[in-house]
Design a protein around this motif. Structure first.
Motif, PDB file in Angstrom:
ATOM      1  N   THR A   1       0.831  -1.208   0.000  1.00  0.00           N
ATOM      2  CA  THR A   1       0.000   0.000   0.000  1.00  0.00           C
ATOM      3  C   THR A   1       0.865   1.258   0.000  1.00  0.00           C
ATOM      4  O   THR A   1       1.787   1.390   0.798  1.00  0.00           O
ATOM      5  CB  THR A   1      -0.928   0.013   1.227  1.00  0.00           C
TER       6      THR A   1
ATOM      7  N   THR B   1       0.540   5.322   0.370  1.00  0.00           N
ATOM      8  CA  THR B   1      -0.317   6.421   0.820  1.00  0.00           C
ATOM      9  C   THR B   1       0.460   7.714   0.620  1.00  0.00           C
ATOM     10  O   THR B   1       1.572   7.851   1.125  1.00  0.00           O
ATOM     11  CB  THR B   1      -0.701   6.261   2.300  1.00  0.00           C
TER      12      THR B   1
ATOM     13  N   VAL C   1      -4.502   6.845  -2.052  1.00  0.00           N
ATOM     14  CA  VAL C   1      -3.998   5.540  -1.621  1.00  0.00           C
ATOM     15  C   VAL C   1      -4.033   4.606  -2.826  1.00  0.00           C
ATOM     16  O   VAL C   1      -5.050   4.528  -3.526  1.00  0.00           O
ATOM     17  CB  VAL C   1      -4.843   4.952  -0.464  1.00  0.00           C
ATOM     18  N   TRP C   2      -2.911   3.925  -3.072  1.00  0.00           N
ATOM     19  CA  TRP C   2      -2.832   2.910  -4.118  1.00  0.00           C
ATOM     20  C   TRP C   2      -2.448   1.579  -3.495  1.00  0.00           C
ATOM     21  O   TRP C   2      -1.703   1.535  -2.512  1.00  0.00           O
ATOM     22  CB  TRP C   2      -1.744   3.236  -5.145  1.00  0.00           C
ATOM     23  N   VAL C   3      -2.948   0.499  -4.087  1.00  0.00           N
ATOM     24  CA  VAL C   3      -2.508  -0.850  -3.744  1.00  0.00           C
ATOM     25  C   VAL C   3      -1.792  -1.394  -4.973  1.00  0.00           C
ATOM     26  O   VAL C   3      -2.296  -1.302  -6.101  1.00  0.00           O
ATOM     27  CB  VAL C   3      -3.700  -1.753  -3.350  1.00  0.00           C
TER      28      VAL C   3
ATOM     29  N   GLY D   1      -7.400   3.885  -4.712  1.00  0.00           N
ATOM     30  CA  GLY D   1      -8.495   3.667  -3.782  1.00  0.00           C
ATOM     31  C   GLY D   1      -9.573   4.723  -3.874  1.00  0.00           C
ATOM     32  O   GLY D   1      -9.293   5.897  -4.128  1.00  0.00           O
TER      33      GLY D   1
ATOM     34  N   LYS E   1      -9.630   4.481   5.760  1.00  0.00           N
ATOM     35  CA  LYS E   1      -8.820   3.832   4.716  1.00  0.00           C
ATOM     36  C   LYS E   1      -9.083   2.334   4.629  1.00  0.00           C
ATOM     37  O   LYS E   1      -8.875   1.731   3.585  1.00  0.00           O
ATOM     38  CB  LYS E   1      -7.334   4.101   4.968  1.00  0.00           C
TER      39      LYS E   1
END
Length: 157
Positions: free
Chosen positions: A94, A96, A113-115, A124, A140
């Motif tokens: 993750t 952020t 936020v990216w995964v 996200g 989150k």
């Protein structure tokens, strides 16, 4: 070196403009993000692109270990373009970041936020709130990923 200077100039410009904005927002930048960076950068560590019909976005990331610094640009069809800098942290899969950007002459700040899933970054989506003019996610843990912007890793130029 030119890229590092460009990013530094963008960060300084955004901070100066934020101080001069009509809303007189107080923004804090974590300077430790840049203190452990390996310089000079000749090119980004990772580059990503998003395309969907006439919508595009690009992401250039510089980072060491768990700290991220970069440039982000969104160009969505019939919507205001925006571009700016990101800084934040990597924890597990993750990422952020805080995104400080300019759109139509107005400076803004929002959380992203990216995964990471392989060579993709899934952005996200979730419920947000404003904190002193900054847009942040309410929770989150309740974000959804993959149904919006999905960046694909590309070779950096």
């Amino acid at each position: 070196m030119n890229k590092l200077l460009s990013i530094f100039a963008i960060v300084i410009s955004v901070l100066i403009a934020s101080c001069q904005s009509d809303s007189k927002k107080n923004t804090t930048v974590d300077s430790s993000i840049m203190s452990n960076q390996q310089a000079p950068y000749k090119s980004p560590d990772e580059c990503f692109i998003y395309t969907n019909n006439r919508d595009t976005a690009t992401l250039l990331m510089y980072g060491s270990a768990d700290k991220i610094l970069g440039e982000l640009r969104y160009n969505f069809y019939e919507k205001d373009k925006n571009s700016g800098v990101i800084y934040g942290f990597l924890k597990g899969d993750t990422i952020t970041v805080d995104y400080k950007f300019q759109s139509e002459g107005v400076y803004s700040h929002r959380e992203i936020v990216w995964v990471r899933q392989g060579d993709k970054l899934l952005e996200g989506n979730g419920e947000v709130y404003q904190d002193n003019g900054n847009v942040k996610f309410k929770n989150k843990r309740k974000l959804t990923f993959g149904n919006g912007v999905v960046f694909t890793k590309i070779k950096c130029k």
